[in-house]
Design a protein around this motif. Structure first.
Motif, short mmCIF file in Angstrom:
data_model
loop_
_atom_site.label_atom_id
_atom_site.label_comp_id
_atom_site.label_asym_id
_atom_site.label_seq_id
_atom_site.Cartn_x
_atom_site.Cartn_y
_atom_site.Cartn_z
N GLN A 93 -39.96 46.20 -31.67
CA GLN A 93 -38.99 45.26 -31.11
C GLN A 93 -39.49 43.82 -31.24
O GLN A 93 -40.70 43.57 -31.30
CB GLN A 93 -38.71 45.58 -29.64
N SER A 94 -38.55 42.89 -31.28
CA SER A 94 -38.91 41.49 -31.36
C SER A 94 -37.99 40.65 -30.48
O SER A 94 -36.90 41.09 -30.11
CB SER A 94 -38.83 40.99 -32.81
N VAL A 95 -38.46 39.46 -30.16
CA VAL A 95 -37.73 38.51 -29.33
C VAL A 95 -37.82 37.14 -29.99
O VAL A 95 -38.88 36.77 -30.49
CB VAL A 95 -38.32 38.43 -27.91
N VAL A 96 -36.72 36.41 -30.00
CA VAL A 96 -36.73 35.03 -30.49
C VAL A 96 -36.61 34.10 -29.29
O VAL A 96 -35.66 34.21 -28.50
CB VAL A 96 -35.58 34.77 -31.49
N MET A 97 -37.56 33.19 -29.16
CA MET A 97 -37.56 32.24 -28.05
C MET A 97 -37.49 30.82 -28.62
O MET A 97 -38.11 30.51 -29.64
CB MET A 97 -38.81 32.40 -27.18
N THR A 98 -36.72 29.98 -27.94
CA THR A 98 -36.53 28.59 -28.36
C THR A 98 -36.76 27.66 -27.18
O THR A 98 -36.63 28.07 -26.02
CB THR A 98 -35.10 28.38 -28.90
N PRO A 99 -37.10 26.39 -27.44
CA PRO A 99 -37.31 25.44 -26.35
C PRO A 99 -36.01 24.89 -25.77
O PRO A 99 -36.04 24.09 -24.85
CB PRO A 99 -38.13 24.33 -27.00
N PRO A 101 -31.53 26.07 -25.16
CA PRO A 101 -30.59 27.21 -25.19
C PRO A 101 -29.84 27.29 -26.53
O PRO A 101 -29.42 26.27 -27.07
CB PRO A 101 -29.61 26.90 -24.05
N VAL A 102 -29.71 28.50 -27.05
CA VAL A 102 -28.91 28.75 -28.25
C VAL A 102 -27.96 29.90 -27.92
O VAL A 102 -28.07 30.99 -28.45
CB VAL A 102 -29.79 29.10 -29.47
N GLY A 103 -27.06 29.63 -26.99
CA GLY A 103 -26.12 30.65 -26.57
C GLY A 103 -26.86 31.88 -26.07
O GLY A 103 -27.84 31.79 -25.33
N THR A 104 -26.40 33.06 -26.50
CA THR A 104 -27.05 34.31 -26.15
C THR A 104 -27.92 34.84 -27.29
O THR A 104 -28.41 35.97 -27.23
CB THR A 104 -26.00 35.37 -25.78
N MET A 105 -28.10 34.04 -28.33
CA MET A 105 -28.82 34.50 -29.52
C MET A 105 -30.33 34.49 -29.34
O MET A 105 -31.05 35.25 -29.98
CB MET A 105 -28.42 33.65 -30.72
N THR A 106 -30.84 33.59 -28.48
CA THR A 106 -32.28 33.49 -28.25
C THR A 106 -32.52 33.38 -26.75
O THR A 106 -31.59 33.21 -25.96
CB THR A 106 -32.87 32.25 -28.94
#
Length: 233
Positions: A93-99, A101-106
């Motif tokens: 499994q993997s997770v994408v994290m961003t600094p 908000p990108v909707g529900t994508m990350t």
């Protein structure tokens, strides 16, 4: 095992292969196979991907630099979403994290959650750079590496290490097996962005620069094999 918590920095251009733009799925599959092997061997694995296979803010001509860098941040999000999907093939499994908000994508980055994901055997992709213009994904990788307590930054590039000049234009260029942050700064070598070098130097986070196309290169470097160039802090 020399390292246990690794952050891999991939250039967007490297993922495009000979296409220059977009994705080379064979290269990406090879990278993900190595990363998932490391996860199954007990490593904590996180990834930062550049956006150069879509957009590089610094080469955007006369466009406003802030806007150009914002486009570049979004390019890294697209890359992370695309590449992270390949982990399913290897049952990791993997997770994408961003600094930001990108909707529900990350997911918005949270240090404690990121570390929990890593300890649970997930690969964490850090996208969106630092979230601010004028900072490269190299700097973003260094920042995230410091925040999550990585043992090393692995810079997988289209070149097999750090040289005293560009080996593509100088056949007599000399490759370093090891080089200090101070020497890189003094000689302005720029194998990675200098702000990244300074941040790693100040926080004692070593960097290894190596060839992405070397067979099982990521696995070899993570296990302490001496390939590429080690930037000593």
């Amino acid at each position: 095992m020399q390292y246990s918590n690794i952050l891999v920095k991939l250039s967007g251009e490297a993922l495009a292969g000979d296409k220059s733009l977009g994705f080379d799925n064979e290269i990406i599959s090879g990278v993900i196979k190595q990363l998932t092997t490391l996860v199954n061997d007990g490593f904590l694995v996180s990834v930062v991907i550049g956006g150069g296979n879509f957009w590089r803010g610094r080469t955007s001509g006369d466009m406003d630099r802030t806007t150009a860098d914002q486009i570049g941040m979004l390019a890294t999000v697209m890359n992370a979403l695309y590449v992270s999907d390949f982990t399913k093939t290897y049952n990791v499994q993997s997770v994408v994290m961003t600094p930001f908000p990108v909707g529900t994508m990350t997911e918005v980055f949270n240090k404690d959650k990121a570390i929990d994901y890593l300890k649970s055997g997930k690969i964490v992709f850090f996208a969106g750079g630092t979230g601010h213009p004028y900072f490269s994904t190299d700097s973003g990788a260094a920042l995230k590496g410091c925040e999550i307590g990585a043992d090393v930054l692995l810079f997988a590039k289209n070149i097999d290490g750090v040289y005293d000049s560009d080996p593509r234009t100088n056949k007599d260029a000399i490759k370093f097996e090891k080089i200090s942050c101070e020497t890189i700064l003094e000689k302005d070598l720029k194998p990675v962005d200098l702000s990244c070098v300074v941040l790693c130097k100040d926080n004692k986070l070593p960097i290894i620069v190596f060839d992405l196309n070397a067979e099982n290169g990521i696995i070899k470097v993570a296990n302490g094999e001496n390939i590429g160039t080690k930037i000593i802090v």
